[in-house]
Design an enzyme around this catalytic site. Structure first.
Site: not given
Lengths: 372, 401
Positions: B129, B132, B164, B247, B381
């Site tokens: 994936q 980010s 990952s 996810e 958060e």
């Protein structure tokens, strides 16, 4: 495997919610209304929509539903602060239907109509939560002696359902009229002021074999588990109501030029409240199913998990609800304290977190030993 | 509402259990374990996934037309429970199965589904994936990796991070900027990228445990055919939200719950044999309270999953509510692992390879690994922002003078 309610049960929940909002607004309490009078006005309306017959079998005039469906109603009772005498009466109907046999048919029919109020006399000073440690007992002449605390609605009850050791020393249930010789009932000053609570003292009260409900220790265990389940469900309702109230407030209240609900210091705490309520609900619904359909081991485990989680949630949500309202939260006018009082009352009365945790652990160890 | 399993569900469970008993080596989980070397372990897991496929156990709840069994989520859950019970290895193509495939089922074209889904099922192609970036973590929408149209291709330039299993992956799902001028959420597109393409380099990052699962991935003039665009151009943010809700969703959480519960059972088992000071550890009331709290927390994690399954079976799609589940489980699991080393006492600090280590030292390792729970798939958060704004309807933080 299906962990959801049928649509018709959600609809019934809505009916109850709307009825309570119309008939039992919190303003009445805030403005100094006596819960005894409020309850007297509410009772006939609840009887009319068949609530007291919820768990009475259909052939005795009830709706024939189970603790599964009661979960959604019990949530509404919590949210609306319905006096606990209502819950006690409905829970009693389940116990009488399960353990009372033919002797209780007449009472069940009256219960279904809402024409019988039953008060559950369970807890005692220095008694903790385990009925094996309660002092109230029958002697071998069938005389009942003991003192019960925090009995909801006892002064107005038609019958008292009393947890007492039988003459063999085993926990059992006696069902007696409150005007029987030797019974005195005194109103108590309790934390929860949206209901009325009483000390019930029994001194050499004559109890006939016919006054005893069958089932012995299992009937007592079922009563205590059902009361704890109802408490966990009502706490879920209290939590949800407090979150709604808090979210509405922090959307409106402005400081530093914006709604305080826009600050992460506030909104993140609201998110944590939502998470906690969601999980407590899962536990409370599961306990309802286990009361209806689970084996005794699964029932005990499910109920204690639900109550332990509901207890922790109650402390968290009630603390946050007042805190996030700031100074207003501490005012009588804002009326959050009624839910705080009721929530903490339910949390502590029907088994502390530690008591239920210990039951969960003991059950887990027994289960692991069986699997080994 | 019914927590009992139907006869069909019970038969399914028996079938899974028998197959696993047959497929796993003799002594598995007691004397025979996964390879300790990371590379060997990865290969071992890939070969296990292929074995599952050959046995017909890949994509249990996928539609039959994509090679699945068309079974219910409940059966998927039963399968996960039985794998955990047998301590079967975990797969490595989690991103392929749970994220890429589910996203393609919602937003891909029929050609894309036919091209990719069967090879995900067969574990022939492993996925990663690429979302980010170093400067777009929680603020994912500010991704800067660019995709520029050039003839029949898009040309990708930029850097991704926390990818990952990129080192084992054949394909990746990629979020890249296709419109520099649009508001940040509106200029992103969603692609499938061949990880063997020229111009991609993967650099492993070492985690706090010393392991190397995740990577930095660099794209330098990487060409992707236009056919690899998923959904509409500049609609990538919406599609990525689908990916993220899976996810964070119930299927993912249930599989984790089973693993966590196994670790908790193992902890309890070890505490039953252990002594601290003059008494058995399991008789210490303070330890009993802490264990009970984790038992309750993890059982209710399962109940949360089952409630979500029942909603999904009724046809409700996963949405921002999935953040409620992820925020919950990540914290209670972390607390459980924090508790685990505390209640074990001094010997709880010994790690793998030490002869005095408790349970081959897995508790201190799990405690370290569990730091990631509250960070990946969106930090706690961010989950709180999602819950408060999209579930509770609280306002976004204003831009004040």
């Amino acid at each position: 495997m299906n962990f959801d309610f049928d649509d018709e049960h959600y609809m019934f929940q809505e009916t109850v919610r709307d009825t309570l909002a119309a008939e039992f607004p919190i303003d009445l309490l805030r403005d100094g209304g006596d819960p005894v009078e409020l309850d007297a006005a509410l009772w006939p309306t609840l009887a009319q929509i068949g609530l007291f017959g919820l768990m009475v079998p259909e052939d005795h005039g009830g709706l024939g539903l189970s603790p599964i469906e009661f979960a959604l109603i019990s949530e509404e009772f919590g949210a609306a602060l319905v006096p606990l005498t209502v819950t006690d009466t409905i829970v009693s109907s389940l116990i009488l239907a399960r353990f009372g046999g033919a002797a209780q048919v007449e009472n069940l029919e009256k219960l279904a109509l809402g024409s019988l109020r039953v008060a559950c006399a369970v807890y005692e000073k220095d008694g903790g939560y385990d009925p094996a440690a309660f002092a109230t007992a029958l002697d071998d002449q069938g005389r009942l002696t003991g003192r019960k605390l925090l009995v909801a609605g006892a002064a107005r009850a038609d019958l008292l359902l009393i947890v007492a050791k039988d003459s063999a020393g085993e926990p059992a249930l006696a069902l007696v009229e409150p005007d029987r010789a030797g019974i005195s009932i005194v109103r108590e000053n309790a934390l929860d002021i949206s209901g009325d609570y009483y000390r019930v003292e029994c001194a050499d009260v004559a109890v006939a074999p016919g006054d005893m409900i069958g089932g012995g220790g299992e009937a007592v265990a079922c009563l205590l588990d059902m009361l704890a389940t109802a408490a966990a469900q009502s706490i879920a309702g209290i939590g949800a109501r407090m979150l709604d109230t808090t979210v509405a407030y922090v959307k409106e209240r402005e400081q530093f030029g914006q709604p305080v609900g826009a600050f992460q210091a506030i909104k993140h705490r609201c998110a944590d409240m939502a998470v906690d309520i969601n999980t407590a609900r899962s536990g409370a619904y599961y306990a309802g199913w286990a009361m209806a359909a689970g084996e005794p081991d699964e029932r005990v485990r499910a109920v204690s998990m639900a109550k332990a989680k509901a207890n922790r949630m109650a402390v968290h949500i009630l603390r946050e609800a007042i805190q996030l309202h700031g100074g207003m939260g501490y005012t009588w006018e804002m009326a959050l304290h009624f839910h705080f009082r009721r929530g903490r009352f339910l949390e502590t009365l029907y088994g502390s977190t530690e008591f239920h945790n210990e039951r969960v652990l003991a059950g887990t160890l027994a289960q692991l030993a069986a699997e080994r | 509402m019914d927590f009992n399993y139907s006869p069909e569900e019970q038969a399914f469970r028996s079938e899974v259990r028998a197959w696993l008993a047959d497929a796993l080596p003799e002594g598995w989980g007691r004397t025979v374990f996964e390879p300790e070397d990371e590379e060997e372990r990865a290969q071992f897991r890939i070969s296990w996934e292929r074995k599952l496929f050959e046995g017909g156990w890949s994509g249990i709840s996928w539609p039959q037309k994509y090679g699945g069994r068309g079974a219910t989520l409940i059966e998927q859950g039963i399968f996960a429970e039985e794998c955990a019970r047998a301590q079967a290895p975990e797969g490595i193509n989690v991103i392929g199965r749970n994220l890429a495939a589910t996203t393609l089922m919602h937003h891909g074209t029929e050609e894309q589904r036919e091209r990719y889904l069967p090879k995900i099922l067969a574990a022939e192609e492993i996925w990663c994936q690429c979302f980010s970036e170093p400067n777009a973590g929680s603020d994912l929408a500010s991704s800067r990796c660019r995709a520029e149209a050039d003839g029949d291709d898009f040309v990708i330039n930029g850097q991704k991070i926390w990818t990952s299993y990129a080192q084992y992956s054949h394909l990746g799902i990629l979020l890249a900027r296709t419109d520099q001028d649009a508001p940040k959420h509106k200029g992103l597109s969603f692609f499938v990228v061949d990880m063997d393409s020229p111009g991609i380099s993967v650099r492993p990052l070492t985690q706090i445990t010393g392991e190397q699962e995740f990577n930095e991935t660099f794209f330098e003039d990487v060409r992707i055919p236009k056919a690899n665009l998923v959904g509409d151009l500049n609609d990538g943010w919406r599609i990525a939200m689908t990916t993220l809700s899976y996810e964070r969703g119930a299927e993912d959480a249930l599989a984790r719950q089973i693993r966590f519960k196994q670790e908790l059972d193992l902890l309890i088992e070890n505490l039953q044999d252990a002594r601290q000071g003059g008494q058995k550890s399991i008789d210490d009331p303070a330890i009993r309270q802490r264990l009970a709290q984790s038992i309750v927390d993890l059982e209710l994690m399962r109940m949360n999953c089952l409630r979500e399954f029942s909603k999904a079976i009724k046809g409700e799609k996963p949405g921002p509510e999935s953040s409620l589940m992820k925020l919950y489980w990540s914290h209670v699991a972390q607390e459980m692992f924090d508790m685990s080393i505390e209640v074990l006492g001094p010997e709880g600090l010994l790690m793998q390879g030490d002869s005095d280590a408790v349970a081959r030292g897995r508790f201190p390792l799990s405690c370290m690994q569990s730091r990631a729970f509250t960070i990946y798939s969106g930090t706690s958060e961010i989950q709180r922002n999602i819950i408060s704004e999209r579930v509770l309807g609280l306002p976004k933080e204003g831009k004040r003078a």
